[in-house]
Enzyme design. Structure first.
Site, mmCIF file in Angstrom:
data_model
loop_
_atom_site.group_PDB
_atom_site.id
_atom_site.type_symbol
_atom_site.label_atom_id
_atom_site.label_comp_id
_atom_site.label_asym_id
_atom_site.label_seq_id
_atom_site.Cartn_x
_atom_site.Cartn_y
_atom_site.Cartn_z
ATOM 1 N NE ARG A 224 -6.999 -13.435 1.219
ATOM 2 C CZ ARG A 224 -5.726 -13.502 0.799
ATOM 3 N NH1 ARG A 224 -5.398 -14.251 -0.236
ATOM 4 N NH2 ARG A 224 -4.777 -12.834 1.428
ATOM 5 C CG HIS A 272 -3.495 -19.327 0.139
ATOM 6 N ND1 HIS A 272 -4.439 -18.664 0.864
ATOM 7 C CD2 HIS A 272 -2.683 -18.355 -0.367
ATOM 8 C CE1 HIS A 272 -4.216 -17.361 0.828
ATOM 9 N NE2 HIS A 272 -3.141 -17.144 0.079
HETATM 10 P P1 NDP Z 1 -3.520 -4.426 -5.079
HETATM 11 O O1 NDP Z 1 -4.118 -3.680 -3.944
HETATM 12 O O2 NDP Z 1 -2.218 -3.973 -5.613
HETATM 13 O O3 NDP Z 1 -4.534 -4.491 -6.299
HETATM 14 C C1 NDP Z 1 -5.896 -4.721 -6.117
HETATM 15 C C2 NDP Z 1 -6.613 -4.475 -7.433
HETATM 16 O O4 NDP Z 1 -7.991 -4.790 -7.262
HETATM 17 C C3 NDP Z 1 -6.528 -3.012 -7.880
HETATM 18 O O5 NDP Z 1 -6.373 -2.936 -9.268
HETATM 19 C C4 NDP Z 1 -7.893 -2.458 -7.459
HETATM 20 O O6 NDP Z 1 -8.344 -1.379 -8.251
HETATM 21 C C5 NDP Z 1 -8.767 -3.679 -7.713
HETATM 22 N N1 NDP Z 1 -10.010 -3.582 -6.948
HETATM 23 C C6 NDP Z 1 -10.175 -3.534 -5.616
HETATM 24 N N2 NDP Z 1 -11.476 -3.403 -5.302
HETATM 25 C C7 NDP Z 1 -12.141 -3.339 -6.479
HETATM 26 C C8 NDP Z 1 -13.501 -3.182 -6.818
HETATM 27 N N3 NDP Z 1 -14.451 -3.057 -5.891
HETATM 28 N N4 NDP Z 1 -13.817 -3.150 -8.136
HETATM 29 C C9 NDP Z 1 -12.868 -3.266 -9.087
HETATM 30 N N5 NDP Z 1 -11.558 -3.419 -8.827
HETATM 31 C C10 NDP Z 1 -11.201 -3.453 -7.533
HETATM 32 O O7 NDP Z 1 -3.420 -5.954 -4.589
HETATM 33 P P2 NDP Z 1 -2.435 -7.094 -5.124
HETATM 34 O O8 NDP Z 1 -2.458 -7.110 -6.585
HETATM 35 O O9 NDP Z 1 -1.126 -6.978 -4.435
HETATM 36 O O10 NDP Z 1 -3.157 -8.393 -4.512
HETATM 37 C C11 NDP Z 1 -4.461 -8.720 -4.887
HETATM 38 C C12 NDP Z 1 -4.985 -9.877 -4.053
HETATM 39 O O11 NDP Z 1 -4.371 -11.106 -4.443
HETATM 40 C C13 NDP Z 1 -4.702 -9.832 -2.554
HETATM 41 O O12 NDP Z 1 -5.555 -8.932 -1.879
HETATM 42 C C14 NDP Z 1 -4.939 -11.268 -2.140
HETATM 43 O O13 NDP Z 1 -6.307 -11.470 -1.850
HETATM 44 C C15 NDP Z 1 -4.557 -12.056 -3.399
HETATM 45 N N6 NDP Z 1 -3.326 -12.809 -3.208
HETATM 46 C C16 NDP Z 1 -3.366 -14.158 -3.295
HETATM 47 C C17 NDP Z 1 -2.227 -14.907 -3.145
HETATM 48 C C18 NDP Z 1 -2.237 -16.372 -3.340
HETATM 49 O O14 NDP Z 1 -1.214 -17.009 -3.077
HETATM 50 N N7 NDP Z 1 -3.333 -16.960 -3.789
HETATM 51 C C19 NDP Z 1 -0.939 -14.257 -2.868
HETATM 52 C C20 NDP Z 1 -0.992 -12.839 -2.826
HETATM 53 C C21 NDP Z 1 -2.162 -12.151 -2.981
HETATM 54 P P3 NDP Z 1 -7.591 0.039 -8.200
HETATM 55 O O15 NDP Z 1 -6.213 -0.227 -8.793
HETATM 56 O O16 NDP Z 1 -8.396 0.901 -9.065
HETATM 57 O O17 NDP Z 1 -7.524 0.441 -6.766
HETATM 58 C C1 OXD Z 2 -1.798 -13.546 0.239
HETATM 59 C C2 OXD Z 2 -0.371 -13.756 0.225
HETATM 60 O O1 OXD Z 2 -2.237 -12.419 0.449
HETATM 61 O O2 OXD Z 2 0.052 -14.924 0.300
HETATM 62 O O3 OXD Z 2 -2.530 -14.517 -0.001
HETATM 63 O O4 OXD Z 2 0.391 -12.791 0.102
#
Ligand code: NDP
Ligand code: OXD
Length: 309
Positions: A224, A272
């Site tokens: 983000r 995005h």
């Molecule tokens: P998940 O919830 O599956 O994974 C999130 C990861 O971040 C987990 O490994 C989690 O750790 C880690 N995490 C969260 N908080 C912390 C912290 N404080 N310190 C260390 N690690 C942390 O999410 P996704 O992989 O599905 O998606 C991740 C992000 O990608 C979304 O939230 C979104 O913002 C972004 N995104 C962007 C897109 C784009 O087109 N640019 C599209 C889709 C998503 P743990 O496993 O230990 O809980």
């Molecule tokens: C996001 C998505 O979370 O596109 O950015 O899924």
């Protein structure tokens, strides 16, 4: 009862068709044609207008079209007791891993350097290195981080990852928690952010973190925009601490035309688009959750609102 679909970016026709093919009795209403709000029991949304969901008195579940739910959680009127599920879908995951690989390959083969050289009509070869010489650090090893890590490993890159809890992914060194962040950053060629936006991760891409990366590392932010402190990135690129950055997400989207990132010679901007779910694939999860809702079974991919993801 009916499902409300609201998204400025997703195709309502394709989504309605994909949902109805699986659940012929489902009534899909597309925002702004809500009809009687009392008849809506679930909502499938991406960036809905703030306050919209609060106007639905019989809402029983909110399904996010995005993997990240930060914008939904930021809405103070979001109904507090309605379960919120995020998008986890094979087409979304595959497109993200592909996007990560694309940019890692680009940096690994020094295309950012050659693009700069081309602007100066400069013919200079950099000897290619094996993939194992490029070490990629993934901030976030969830659905998207794990799939990206596996694809990068399959291409021979060195991969390390950082998450809240420790992971066991073959060939990937896992670091966990704030105490292990400095060790994770050591020796990285490319840092990729795939974290959710939460109070803990906001502003994590800052000067202190950049200072721990090797001189000349590259940054790819796909999480983000608010993960990044923009002025700190500009300073790091100016000083050479970072060689280049690819940014897909921004504090303000669309990125305003006058924003300096559009014209920065060391920044690649994409709108995005890193990952996107295909309705035909992602409708499976939504329909499964509607069936669960109807039969009172636990919903899949529930967001922990206190944790923020
Ligand atoms: P998940 O919830 O599956 O994974 C999130 C990861 O971040 C987990 O490994 C989690 O750790 C880690 N995490 C969260 N908080 C912390 C912290 N404080 N310190 C260390 N690690 C942390 O999410 P996704 O992989 O599905 O998606 C991740 C992000 O990608 C979304 O939230 C979104 O913002 C972004 N995104 C962007 C897109 C784009 O087109 N640019 C599209 C889709 C998503 P743990 O496993 O230990 O809980
Ligand atoms: C996001 C998505 O979370 O596109 O950015 O899924």
């Amino acid at each position: 009862m009916a499902l409300l679909f609201a998204s400025p970016d997703d195709d309502p026709v394709a989504w309605s068709a994909a949902l109805r093919r699986r659940l012929p009795d489902l009534e899909v209403r597309v925002f702004p044609d809500i009809g009687d709000p009392a008849q809506i029991d679930c909502a499938l949304v991406w960036l809905p207008p703030p306050g919209l969901l609060a106007r639905l008195p019989n809402l029983r579940a909110i399904f996010s079209l995005g993997a990240g739910v930060d914008r939904l959680l930021e809405d103070p009127t979001l109904p507090p007791d309605v379960p919120l599920c995020r998008m986890v879908d094979p087409s979304l995951t595959a497109s993200m891993a592909e996007f990560v690989l694309l940019h890692v390959l680009r940096y690994h083969r020094d295309l950012d350097v050659y693009e700069a050289q081309q602007r100066r009509a400069e013919w200079r070869l950099l000897l290619p290195k094996p993939p194992s010489a490029t070490v990629v650090g993934l901030l976030g090893l969830g659905e998207l981080g794990t799939a990206s890590a596996r694809l990068l490993r399959a291409h021979g890159f060195g991969v390390v990852g950082w998450s809240r809890t420790r992971k066991a992914i073959e060939g990937v060194r896992s670091f966990a928690g704030p105490a292990e962040l400095p060790a994770f950053l050591e020796g990285l060629s490319v840092l990729v952010c795939l974290l959710p936006l939460t109070p803990e991760t906001r502003g994590i891409l800052n000067a202190a973190l950049f200072a721990r990366l090797p001189e000349g590392a590259r940054l790819v932010n796909l999480g983000r925009g608010a993960h990044l402190v923009e002025e700190h990135l500009e300073a790091a690129l100016d000083s050479g601490r970072l060689a280049h950055a690819t940014l897909d997400v921004f504090a303000r989207e669309p990125l305003p035309k006058e924003h300096p990132f559009w014209r920065h010679p060391k920044i690649t901007v994409t709108p995005h688009v890193a990952a996107y779910c295909q309705p035909e694939s992602a409708a499976e999860l939504v329909v499964e959750n509607i069936r669960r809702l109807r039969s009172g079974r636990p919903l899949l991919h529930l967001v922990d609102r206190a944790r923020g993801y």
